[in-house]
Design a protein around this motif. Structure first.
Motif, PDB file in Angstrom:
ATOM      1  N   TYR A 229      21.999 -30.861  10.381  1.00 19.79           N
ATOM      2  CA  TYR A 229      20.913 -29.929  10.085  1.00 19.79           C
ATOM      3  C   TYR A 229      20.348 -29.452  11.420  1.00 19.79           C
ATOM      4  O   TYR A 229      19.988 -30.297  12.259  1.00 19.79           O
TER       5      TYR A 229
ATOM      6  N   ASN B 296      23.855 -27.125   7.988  1.00 26.76           N
ATOM      7  CA  ASN B 296      22.775 -26.305   7.471  1.00 26.76           C
ATOM      8  C   ASN B 296      21.893 -25.831   8.610  1.00 26.76           C
ATOM      9  O   ASN B 296      21.587 -26.584   9.522  1.00 26.76           O
TER      10      ASN B 296
ATOM     11  N   LEU C 209      18.265 -24.909   9.386  1.00 24.98           N
ATOM     12  CA  LEU C 209      16.934 -25.041   8.783  1.00 24.98           C
ATOM     13  C   LEU C 209      16.075 -23.842   9.157  1.00 24.98           C
ATOM     14  O   LEU C 209      15.968 -23.515  10.328  1.00 24.98           O
TER      15      LEU C 209
END
Lengths: 179, 111
Positions: free
Chosen positions: A165, A176, A178
């Motif tokens: 992340y 991912n 954020l």
């Protein structure tokens, strides 16, 4: 017999390498001198059990290096003589239990919990941090949090990992950004 | 009481060791024998007490060691300790402090 006695004594001497060398050197000479003085000299009866003999040294020796080791050999601590910014250059403190983990704080810290400029530990906090769970500017670990985080699970500005992340760049199996 | 004796002993022993090294160089075993003899067997210093004091004095650069083979001895090189110039100065200062404190304490005890 002398060699055996020295070996047994040294087993119980947990001090810096420098002092260990001095003690061994002096003990070798001490036993030779005693034997020269008295051919019937027996270290076990004249100086006592090796453990007790070693304990007397350990009680009186003063050093900036302190080595602590339990009889099981598990807990271990080392504090370097040199310090910087009020912290020892190296602090190693390991071998605690899950309930009572041992914390190392130093420029280079290695411990169950480590806090330092370079921190290595089960849980580590540092500018450069390596650990099971690590927090740092550059953080490498099973679970890593940092500006640059590399780990199984990594969370950071830039994150590289199995699961990554990131705020900026994420690289990994599952990634991912954020926002 | 035992603790007082131990602490007091360690302090004055340092002074005694510097005094003996002020007179001449010694190796560990000879220091032990000299302490025993000169104290008329009242002080019997253990290895684990003597050597750490020597290491401390050495770390403070008050004494230093060197290796020498004695011609009349056992033929193997021995580590001797000798007092340094700093050590001599410290010894004289310690001696003066010791006399001063001793005098003061004796005055209290005897008053």
């Amino acid at each position: 017999m002398n060699e055996k006695y020295i070996k047994e004594v040294m087993k119980y001497i947990n001090v810096s390498r420098k002092n260990k060398k001095r003690i061994k050197e002096d003990l070798e000479q001490r036993l030779q001198d005693a034997l020269f003085d008295n051919p019937y000299f027996n270290p076990y009866t004249d100086l006592g059990a090796p453990k007790e003999y070693a304990e007397e040294f350990m009680d009186n020796i003063e050093e900036s290096h302190i080595f602590i080791q339990s009889s099981t050999g598990k807990p271990y601590e080392y504090i370097s003589a040199r310090s910087l910014f009020g912290l020892p250059v190296v602090h190693i403190n390991t071998g605690g239990s899950n309930r009572r983990p041992r914390t190392a704080k130093g420029i280079i810290a290695i411990g169950d919990i480590a806090q330092g400029f370079v921190a290595i530990g089960g849980i580590s906090f540092g500018l450069v941090s390596l650990g099971g769970i690590s927090f740092g500017l550059v953080s490498i670990g099973g679970i890593a949090f940092g500006l640059a985080a590399i780990g199984g699970v990594s969370i950071g500005l830039v994150a590289v990992g199995g699961i990554a992340y990131a705020l900026s760049h994420a690289f990994g199996g599952i990634m991912n950004i954020l926002k | 009481m035992e603790n007082f004796k131990k602490q007091f002993y360690k302090g004055v022993l340092e002074l005694g060791i510097l005094k003996l090294l002020y007179e001449k160089d010694h190796y560990g075993y000879s220091l032990m024998s000299e302490i025993k003899e000169r104290s008329e067997h009242k002080l019997q210093v253990k290895d684990g007490t003597l050597y750490p004091i020597l290491y401390r004095l050495e770390d403070q650069k008050l004494i230093e060691n060197y290796w020498e083979t004695s011609e009349t001895g056992r033929g193997k090189p021995r580590k001797y300790y000798r007092i340094t110039e700093n050590g001599k100065e410290r010894y004289l200062q310690m001696l003066s402090d010791f006399h001063e404190v001793n005098k003061g304490i004796m005055s209290i005890i005897e008053s």
